[in-house]
Design a protein around this motif. Structure first.
Motif, PDB file in Angstrom:
ATOM      1  N   LYS A 244       8.345   3.612  -9.782  1.00 11.33           N
ATOM      2  CA  LYS A 244       7.106   3.195 -10.413  1.00 11.33           C
ATOM      3  C   LYS A 244       6.270   2.333  -9.460  1.00 11.33           C
ATOM      4  O   LYS A 244       5.039   2.360  -9.496  1.00 11.33           O
ATOM      5  CB  LYS A 244       7.418   2.411 -11.693  1.00 11.33           C
ATOM      6  CG  LYS A 244       6.193   1.901 -12.440  1.00 11.33           C
ATOM      7  CD  LYS A 244       5.376   3.047 -12.992  1.00 11.33           C
ATOM      8  CE  LYS A 244       4.174   2.532 -13.768  1.00 11.33           C
ATOM      9  NZ  LYS A 244       3.319   3.627 -14.257  1.00 11.33           N
ATOM     10  N   TYR A 245       6.952   1.557  -8.641  1.00 10.81           N
ATOM     11  CA  TYR A 245       6.287   0.627  -7.730  1.00 10.81           C
ATOM     12  C   TYR A 245       6.798   0.856  -6.305  1.00 10.81           C
ATOM     13  O   TYR A 245       7.950   1.232  -6.093  1.00 10.81           O
ATOM     14  CB  TYR A 245       6.586  -0.830  -8.118  1.00 10.81           C
ATOM     15  CG  TYR A 245       6.268  -1.167  -9.557  1.00 10.81           C
ATOM     16  CD1 TYR A 245       4.983  -1.541  -9.931  1.00 10.81           C
ATOM     17  CD2 TYR A 245       7.274  -1.123 -10.532  1.00 10.81           C
ATOM     18  CE1 TYR A 245       4.696  -1.863 -11.242  1.00 10.81           C
ATOM     19  CE2 TYR A 245       6.990  -1.441 -11.857  1.00 10.81           C
ATOM     20  CZ  TYR A 245       5.701  -1.808 -12.207  1.00 10.81           C
ATOM     21  OH  TYR A 245       5.413  -2.115 -13.505  1.00 10.81           O
ATOM     22  N   SER A 246       5.949   0.595  -5.350  1.00 14.73           N
ATOM     23  CA  SER A 246       6.377   0.574  -3.936  1.00 14.73           C
ATOM     24  C   SER A 246       5.799  -0.664  -3.273  1.00 14.73           C
ATOM     25  O   SER A 246       4.678  -1.088  -3.579  1.00 14.73           O
ATOM     26  CB  SER A 246       5.940   1.844  -3.200  1.00 14.73           C
ATOM     27  OG  SER A 246       4.537   2.002  -3.245  1.00 14.73           O
ATOM     28  N   VAL A 247       6.592  -1.253  -2.365  1.00 13.91           N
ATOM     29  CA  VAL A 247       6.228  -2.510  -1.707  1.00 13.91           C
ATOM     30  C   VAL A 247       6.210  -2.280  -0.199  1.00 13.91           C
ATOM     31  O   VAL A 247       7.093  -1.630   0.362  1.00 13.91           O
ATOM     32  CB  VAL A 247       7.229  -3.631  -2.045  1.00 13.91           C
ATOM     33  CG1 VAL A 247       6.891  -4.910  -1.271  1.00 13.91           C
ATOM     34  CG2 VAL A 247       7.224  -3.900  -3.549  1.00 13.91           C
ATOM     35  N   LYS A 248       5.191  -2.823   0.435  1.00 12.04           N
ATOM     36  CA  LYS A 248       5.073  -2.710   1.896  1.00 12.04           C
ATOM     37  C   LYS A 248       4.562  -4.023   2.462  1.00 12.04           C
ATOM     38  O   LYS A 248       3.613  -4.611   1.939  1.00 12.04           O
ATOM     39  CB  LYS A 248       4.118  -1.571   2.266  1.00 12.04           C
ATOM     40  CG  LYS A 248       3.916  -1.397   3.767  1.00 12.04           C
ATOM     41  CD  LYS A 248       2.908  -0.293   4.061  1.00 12.04           C
ATOM     42  CE  LYS A 248       2.673  -0.152   5.555  1.00 12.04           C
ATOM     43  NZ  LYS A 248       1.651   0.903   5.852  1.00 12.04           N
ATOM     44  N   ASP A 249       5.207  -4.496   3.549  1.00 15.12           N
ATOM     45  CA  ASP A 249       4.737  -5.679   4.275  1.00 15.12           C
ATOM     46  C   ASP A 249       4.067  -5.233   5.565  1.00 15.12           C
ATOM     47  O   ASP A 249       4.547  -4.334   6.257  1.00 15.12           O
ATOM     48  CB  ASP A 249       5.907  -6.610   4.618  1.00 15.12           C
ATOM     49  CG  ASP A 249       6.396  -7.384   3.393  1.00 15.12           C
ATOM     50  OD1 ASP A 249       5.760  -7.255   2.327  1.00 15.12           O
ATOM     51  OD2 ASP A 249       7.418  -8.083   3.504  1.00 15.12           O
TER      52      ASP A 249
ATOM     53  N   ASN B 139       9.833 -11.506   1.333  1.00 11.58           N
ATOM     54  CA  ASN B 139       8.803 -11.339   0.307  1.00 11.58           C
ATOM     55  C   ASN B 139       9.250 -10.341  -0.756  1.00 11.58           C
ATOM     56  O   ASN B 139       9.873  -9.319  -0.426  1.00 11.58           O
ATOM     57  CB  ASN B 139       7.503 -10.850   0.959  1.00 11.58           C
ATOM     58  CG  ASN B 139       7.106 -11.700   2.149  1.00 11.58           C
ATOM     59  OD1 ASN B 139       7.217 -12.930   2.110  1.00 11.58           O
ATOM     60  ND2 ASN B 139       6.645 -11.058   3.219  1.00 11.58           N
ATOM     61  N   HIS B 140       8.930 -10.641  -2.005  1.00  7.15           N
ATOM     62  CA  HIS B 140       9.208  -9.680  -3.081  1.00  7.15           C
ATOM     63  C   HIS B 140       8.201  -9.875  -4.211  1.00  7.15           C
ATOM     64  O   HIS B 140       7.472 -10.867  -4.247  1.00  7.15           O
ATOM     65  CB  HIS B 140      10.646  -9.812  -3.599  1.00  7.15           C
ATOM     66  CG  HIS B 140      10.961 -11.157  -4.204  1.00  7.15           C
ATOM     67  ND1 HIS B 140      11.286 -12.260  -3.459  1.00  7.15           N
ATOM     68  CD2 HIS B 140      10.992 -11.567  -5.513  1.00  7.15           C
ATOM     69  CE1 HIS B 140      11.519 -13.291  -4.259  1.00  7.15           C
ATOM     70  NE2 HIS B 140      11.335 -12.894  -5.506  1.00  7.15           N
ATOM     71  N   TRP B 141       8.187  -8.886  -5.102  1.00  7.79           N
ATOM     72  CA  TRP B 141       7.237  -8.897  -6.218  1.00  7.79           C
ATOM     73  C   TRP B 141       7.990  -8.967  -7.545  1.00  7.79           C
ATOM     74  O   TRP B 141       9.069  -8.383  -7.704  1.00  7.79           O
ATOM     75  CB  TRP B 141       6.362  -7.646  -6.206  1.00  7.79           C
ATOM     76  CG  TRP B 141       5.328  -7.648  -5.106  1.00  7.79           C
ATOM     77  CD1 TRP B 141       5.516  -7.327  -3.814  1.00  7.79           C
ATOM     78  CD2 TRP B 141       3.949  -7.980  -5.256  1.00  7.79           C
ATOM     79  NE1 TRP B 141       4.343  -7.435  -3.107  1.00  7.79           N
ATOM     80  CE2 TRP B 141       3.348  -7.830  -3.968  1.00  7.79           C
ATOM     81  CE3 TRP B 141       3.143  -8.379  -6.333  1.00  7.79           C
ATOM     82  CZ2 TRP B 141       2.006  -8.070  -3.740  1.00  7.79           C
ATOM     83  CZ3 TRP B 141       1.802  -8.618  -6.099  1.00  7.79           C
ATOM     84  CH2 TRP B 141       1.237  -8.468  -4.812  1.00  7.79           C
TER      85      TRP B 141
ATOM     86  N   LEU C 243       1.756  -4.405  -3.118  1.00  2.97           N
ATOM     87  CA  LEU C 243       2.449  -3.726  -4.208  1.00  2.97           C
ATOM     88  C   LEU C 243       1.568  -2.578  -4.691  1.00  2.97           C
ATOM     89  O   LEU C 243       0.425  -2.785  -5.094  1.00  2.97           O
ATOM     90  CB  LEU C 243       2.714  -4.693  -5.364  1.00  2.97           C
ATOM     91  CG  LEU C 243       3.303  -4.069  -6.627  1.00  2.97           C
ATOM     92  CD1 LEU C 243       4.744  -3.615  -6.403  1.00  2.97           C
ATOM     93  CD2 LEU C 243       3.233  -5.055  -7.811  1.00  2.97           C
ATOM     94  N   THR C 244       2.108  -1.373  -4.644  1.00  3.35           N
ATOM     95  CA  THR C 244       1.379  -0.211  -5.155  1.00  3.35           C
ATOM     96  C   THR C 244       1.974   0.172  -6.504  1.00  3.35           C
ATOM     97  O   THR C 244       3.193   0.384  -6.629  1.00  3.35           O
ATOM     98  CB  THR C 244       1.487   0.977  -4.185  1.00  3.35           C
ATOM     99  OG1 THR C 244       0.940   0.580  -2.919  1.00  3.35           O
ATOM    100  CG2 THR C 244       0.703   2.167  -4.707  1.00  3.35           C
ATOM    101  N   ILE C 245       1.101   0.233  -7.524  1.00  2.00           N
ATOM    102  CA  ILE C 245       1.518   0.664  -8.869  1.00  2.00           C
ATOM    103  C   ILE C 245       1.050   2.100  -9.053  1.00  2.00           C
ATOM    104  O   ILE C 245      -0.140   2.397  -8.965  1.00  2.00           O
ATOM    105  CB  ILE C 245       0.902  -0.235  -9.963  1.00  2.00           C
ATOM    106  CG1 ILE C 245       1.191  -1.714  -9.663  1.00  2.00           C
ATOM    107  CG2 ILE C 245       1.435   0.155 -11.341  1.00  2.00           C
ATOM    108  CD1 ILE C 245       0.469  -2.672 -10.597  1.00  2.00           C
ATOM    109  N   HIS C 246       1.995   3.009  -9.287  1.00  4.86           N
ATOM    110  CA  HIS C 246       1.672   4.429  -9.407  1.00  4.86           C
ATOM    111  C   HIS C 246       1.442   4.801 -10.871  1.00  4.86           C
ATOM    112  O   HIS C 246       2.176   4.355 -11.749  1.00  4.86           O
ATOM    113  CB  HIS C 246       2.817   5.272  -8.831  1.00  4.86           C
ATOM    114  CG  HIS C 246       3.175   4.915  -7.414  1.00  4.86           C
ATOM    115  ND1 HIS C 246       2.425   5.305  -6.338  1.00  4.86           N
ATOM    116  CD2 HIS C 246       4.213   4.170  -6.909  1.00  4.86           C
ATOM    117  CE1 HIS C 246       2.978   4.844  -5.227  1.00  4.86           C
ATOM    118  NE2 HIS C 246       4.062   4.152  -5.550  1.00  4.86           N
TER     119      HIS C 246
END
Length: 337
Positions: A283-288, A265-267, A303-306
């Protein structure tokens, strides 16, 4: 050889030899009870082949599992009663059959007692191992068991969702009870219910199946068969749209993915010029996060947008899932307020 004697007073069997049912590996005992045995001798033979096992108190067979014990009592009438007992330890299936207790009178006297050996169920290696099929294929799970009496086979799902196993396992295909299982049909066939046939398998049928064999002789045994169902990813969003009045804060976007094998998975992000680029760290962090679903094929990707800035709200965000069966994606747009 058993020798015969002549005498005026002959012995009599006091009671019948009781037939015995014994479990494999246990000890079995056959008792031959004789009144007025006097100087006569009792012997034990295997009825099938007339193999002599014992003469009086002496074991003559070379089988170390065989033993004989004798007990004598004298009643008030001075009549004696003798118990001549045949013991077979660690019983094997080959011990099953009838045994003769005989007295060496001139006209031979004998009685017969039989042993029935019960064998606990055992699931043999010919049974199905773990299986992997594509969604909507048919598959047959096979479970073979030996034992005496012949074992009964019962099929269950390890997760307890047994509404897809027919209550009355006959040859007629049985629909799943829940409408969400409408694609799958199942039937159990063969006289001993050895085969579980699954038709048009769906992802909801992906599970660990238990083949349970029993025949009223402990212990009950079971085998786990893992059924894996392969299908292309399905991606849905739990966040439909994002308002643009969220500047300076942190926000999390979530997509739910169904896939097997598990997807990568990716964004991505798409700007208003329809240009697509990858999201970058910092800027972004991704967690499954794997969901605790019965068949374990669901994942949330987040997807977390900071520290959201104006340029961030000009984008829509795309979650992408890829596995060997295919690819899918879903988009989450911002909107003006």
């Amino acid at each position: 050889m058993i020798h015969f004697l002549r005498t005026a007073g002959e012995p009599q069997f006091a009671e019948l030899i009781r037939n015995v049912t014994v479990t494999l590996g246990r000890e079995v005992v056959l008792s031959c009870v004789v009144d007025n045995l006097a100087e006569y001798k009792v012997g034990w033979l295997r009825a099938e082949d007339e193999t002599i096992l014992s003469l009086h108190r002496r074991v003559v067979t070379h089988n170390p599992r065989v033993a004989v014990t004798t007990r004598v009592s004298v009643g008030s009438s001075q009549q004696s009663r003798t118990w001549n007992v045949l013991h077979i330890r660690k019983v094997k299936e080959s011990d099953e059959g009838c045994y003769v207790c005989q007295i060496n009178t001139f006209v031979m006297m004998k009685q017969v007692g039989c042993i029935r050996v019960q064998v606990p169920p055992n699931i043999v290696d010919e049974s199905t191992s773990d299986v992997s099929v594509n969604e909507f294929d048919n598959v047959t799970l096979v479970c073979k068991a030996t034992g005496k009496p012949v074992p009964r086979i019962v099929w269950r799902r390890e997760d307890g969702q047994n509404n897809m196993i027919p209550i009355n396992p006959q040859w007629n295909a049985t629909s799943f009870i829940s409408s969400s299982w409408h694609r799958g049909r199942v039937k159990v066939d063969d006289e001993n219910e050895e085969k579980l046939r699954l038709y048009g398998v769906t992802r909801r049928m992906m599970a660990v199946y238990l083949c349970i064999a029993s025949n009223d002789v402990p212990p009950i045994v079971s085998k786990r068969i893992v059924l894996k169902v392969n299908f292309a990813p399905l991606v849905t969003t739990t966040t439909n749209q994002i308002a643009d009045g969220v500047l300076g804060i942190e926000i999390r976007l979530t997509c739910q993915i169904e896939s097997h094998p598990p997807s990568l998975n990716h964004w991505m992000k798409r700007d208003r010029n329809n240009s697509i680029t990858a999201v970058l760290p910092r800027k972004y962090s991704v967690k499954d996060e794997k969901l605790n679903s019965p068949s374990n094929y669901k994942t949330n990707t987040m997807l977390t947008i900071h520290d959201i800035q104006p340029e961030d709200v000009r984008n829509s965000y795309i979650c992408v899932a890829v596995n060997l069966m295919g690819q899918a994606e879903a988009s989450i747009p911002f909107y003006d307020v």
